[in-house]
Design an enzyme around this catalytic site. Structure first.
Site, PDB file in Angstrom:
ATOM      1  N   HIS A 144     -19.792  37.561  44.298  1.00 19.19           N
ATOM      2  CA  HIS A 144     -20.728  38.458  43.606  1.00 19.19           C
ATOM      3  C   HIS A 144     -20.194  39.897  43.549  1.00 19.19           C
ATOM      4  CE1 HIS A 144     -23.925  35.350  43.800  1.00 19.19           C
ATOM      5  NE2 HIS A 144     -23.401  35.089  44.981  1.00 19.19           N
ATOM      6  N   ARG A 171      -8.150  13.818  18.140  1.00 21.65           N
ATOM      7  CA  ARG A 171      -6.829  14.198  18.667  1.00 21.65           C
ATOM      8  C   ARG A 171      -6.620  15.711  18.566  1.00 21.65           C
ATOM      9  NH1 ARG A 171      -3.925   9.077  18.597  1.00 21.65           N
ATOM     10  NH2 ARG A 171      -5.002   7.652  17.179  1.00 21.65           N
ATOM     11  N   SER A 176      -2.801  56.414  28.488  1.00 22.64           N
ATOM     12  CA  SER A 176      -3.771  57.162  27.690  1.00 22.64           C
ATOM     13  C   SER A 176      -3.071  58.210  26.856  1.00 22.64           C
ATOM     14  CB  SER A 176      -4.798  57.827  28.620  1.00 22.64           C
ATOM     15  OG  SER A 176      -5.598  58.752  27.916  1.00 22.64           O
ATOM     16  N   SER A 177      -3.645  58.502  25.681  1.00 22.07           N
ATOM     17  CA  SER A 177      -3.080  59.541  24.822  1.00 22.07           C
ATOM     18  C   SER A 177      -3.505  60.932  25.271  1.00 22.07           C
ATOM     19  CB  SER A 177      -3.535  59.308  23.377  1.00 22.07           C
ATOM     20  OG  SER A 177      -4.952  59.446  23.286  1.00 22.07           O
ATOM     21  N   ARG A 224      -2.597  54.808  34.693  1.00 28.02           N
ATOM     22  CA  ARG A 224      -1.745  53.610  34.778  1.00 28.02           C
ATOM     23  C   ARG A 224      -2.671  52.405  34.521  1.00 28.02           C
ATOM     24  NH1 ARG A 224       3.200  54.616  38.393  1.00 28.02           N
ATOM     25  NH2 ARG A 224       3.046  52.441  39.032  1.00 28.02           N
TER      26      ARG A 224
END
Length: 476
Positions: free
Chosen positions: A155, A234, A278-279, A285
């Site tokens: 959980h 199939r 990220s820009s 990371r």
């Protein structure tokens, strides 16, 4: 430029693999059709149904590069028929009227379905190869981390200590079952069909079964008991298999994403200089590869419903539902190929941060060991009473931000029952990982035997053909 993400020059390799796209390329499809027509002509010439010279000419002219693809496209658009333009062009290539014996006794679906099965055979070879490679990689990882302790979670919360090796062999066991499924479905799925307009072989008559048997022998496929033009189980079999494989690796990718969270930081997908998260946030990371796998697996398993729709065929053949397969089956294979291609790299370079695993074990200040304490108290006071007592102390510890060990020692009855020194012993995570290392050894050994069996089988197969390569081909 491709309008579909699989064909996109920018994103195609994130959602598929080069190899799998080649298997389902136009050239590969045409080659499959040619191979079936050539095998048909050969079989019929051997049985005296068509002249041997005709079969030889059909084989000579059966080259993909000879076909005028723009002309085929124009023909399909004019006729609304998928194969007639191909047959007409193929016939026109053959000299001395030999093309009149092309497609003798076959119907369109015979050629298209059997050609698709040839592509499926290639594609399943790539899937099998990658699954085996992943199992081999995971076996090494499991053994290396058989005793690497980490929090087990249920959980989303700390449950009991486990080892990372144990988590990995759970993955291995699931993948091995997929390989077993693959072995089981191959005889059903790698079966061609060459039975004429409604499957009765009326055109070929009593020679029909002999022709079909020989064609399938030449193509390396199984022969059906009866025509499967309108029996599409199939195809659904393959689709369900691919969806399950995708779901397994989507789950593994999601697990890595969750364990790569900043607050957890127990795993990290491979990182190399130049990989950007990220820009606008240079520090990121992000688990971009795992996110791509998870996205692809979501699309892949969504396709399986179409395979069951395609089973709802009418009468002896149904073009409307048959064409549905032309879209989803190649796409499913290409998506699955992309998933496995990326997962080989992700799992092969996965970073395991065992220090963070240990640190996270202690974040709950001992609460992860509540079951171990309850078990010991239960030996003396009974299980239900022990559960209630330890529950009371655990909730108090959590709410007050108090060390679980101190809370236990401050509880008069628990301290009297098991003692302070025993409480300290019970709160050591390494003492309560159960049979994790046993399962790592058992599953890894079983997987390694499976891999060795596959390698031995491949070596024998190639030795039987009069050659024994140092390394069996990748899709052996």
């Amino acid at each position: 430029m491709g309008s579909h993400v699989i064909d996109s020059e920018l994103f195609g390799n994130q959602f598929s693999s080069v190899e799998m796209r080649e298997v389902f390329s136009l050239e590969s499809m045409l080659k499959g059709w040619i191979d079936v027509e050539v095998a048909l002509a050969k079989a019929e010439s051997e049985l005296g149904i068509v002249p041997e010279e005709a079969a030889q000419e059909i084989e000579r002219k059966g080259r993909v590069e000879r076909f005028d693809v723009p002309a085929l496209k124009k023909g399909v658009e004019e006729t609304w028929h998928p194969l007639v333009p191909f047959v007409r062009e193929y016939k026109a290539m053959c000299d001395d009227g030999h093309g009149e014996y092309l497609h003798w006794g076959a119907t369109t679906q015979d050629i298209v379905d059997t050609g698709a099965v040839l592509q499926t055979k290639q594609a399943l070879g790539l899937i099998e190869r990658d699954l085996l490679a992943i199992v081999a990689s995971l076996c090494g990882m499991a053994r290396a981390h058989a005793g690497t302790i980490m929090p087990g979670r249920t959980h989303g919360q700390h449950a009991l200590p486990i080892t990372f090796g144990y988590k990995v062999v759970v993955w291995i066991s699931e993948i091995l079952r997929h390989l077993e499924r693959l072995d089981q479905l191959k005889p059903r799925v790698l079966t061609g069909n060459l039975s004429g307009a409604v499957g009765t072989m009326a055109f070929l008559g009593e020679t029909g079964p002999s022709v079909q048997n020989r064609v399938m022998e030449l193509l390396g496929l199984n022969t059906p008991e009866i025509a499967w033009h309108a029996s599409r189980d199939r195809i659904a079999d393959v689709a369900a298999f691919l969806a399950m494989v995708g779901a397994t690796f989507g789950k593994i990718a999601k697990e890595i994403i969750l364990l790569q969270k900043t607050e957890v930081a127990e795993l990290e997908e491979p990182f190399a200089a130049g990989k950007v998260g990220s820009s606008t946030m240079p520090q990121k990371r992000n688990p971009m590869a795992c996110e791509a796998v998870f996205a692809t697996s979501t699309v892949l398993k969504a396709q399986v419903g179409l395979s069951f729709d395609a089973m709802l065929q009418e009468h002896e053949r149904d073009m409307g539902l048959w064409q549905v397969e032309w879209e989803f089956l190649p796409e499913m294979f290409m998506l699955a190929g992309g998933i496995l291609h990326h997962m080989k790299d992700i799992l092969g370079g996965l970073r395991v941060r065992d220090g963070n695993m240990v640190e996270n074990l202690h974040r709950s200040e001992g609460l992860i060991m509540a079951e171990a304490v309850m078990g010991k108290v239960a030996e003396r006071l009974g299980r239900q009473r022990a559960h209630d007592l330890v529950y009371q102390v655990a909730m108090q510890s959590f709410e007050k931000g108090e060390s679980f060990g101190e809370a236990l020692k401050n509880h008069a009855l628990i301290k009297e029952t098991i003692g302070a020194s025993e409480i300290d012993t019970l709160l050591e995570p390494s003492s309560y990982v159960g049979l994790c290392e046993h399962f790592v050894e058992a599953v890894s050994t079983s997987a390694e035997r499976f891999l060795e069996g596959r390698a031995t089988r491949a070596r024998r197969a190639y030795a039987g053909r009069g050659c024994l390569p140092a390394e069996p081909p990748q899709n052996a």
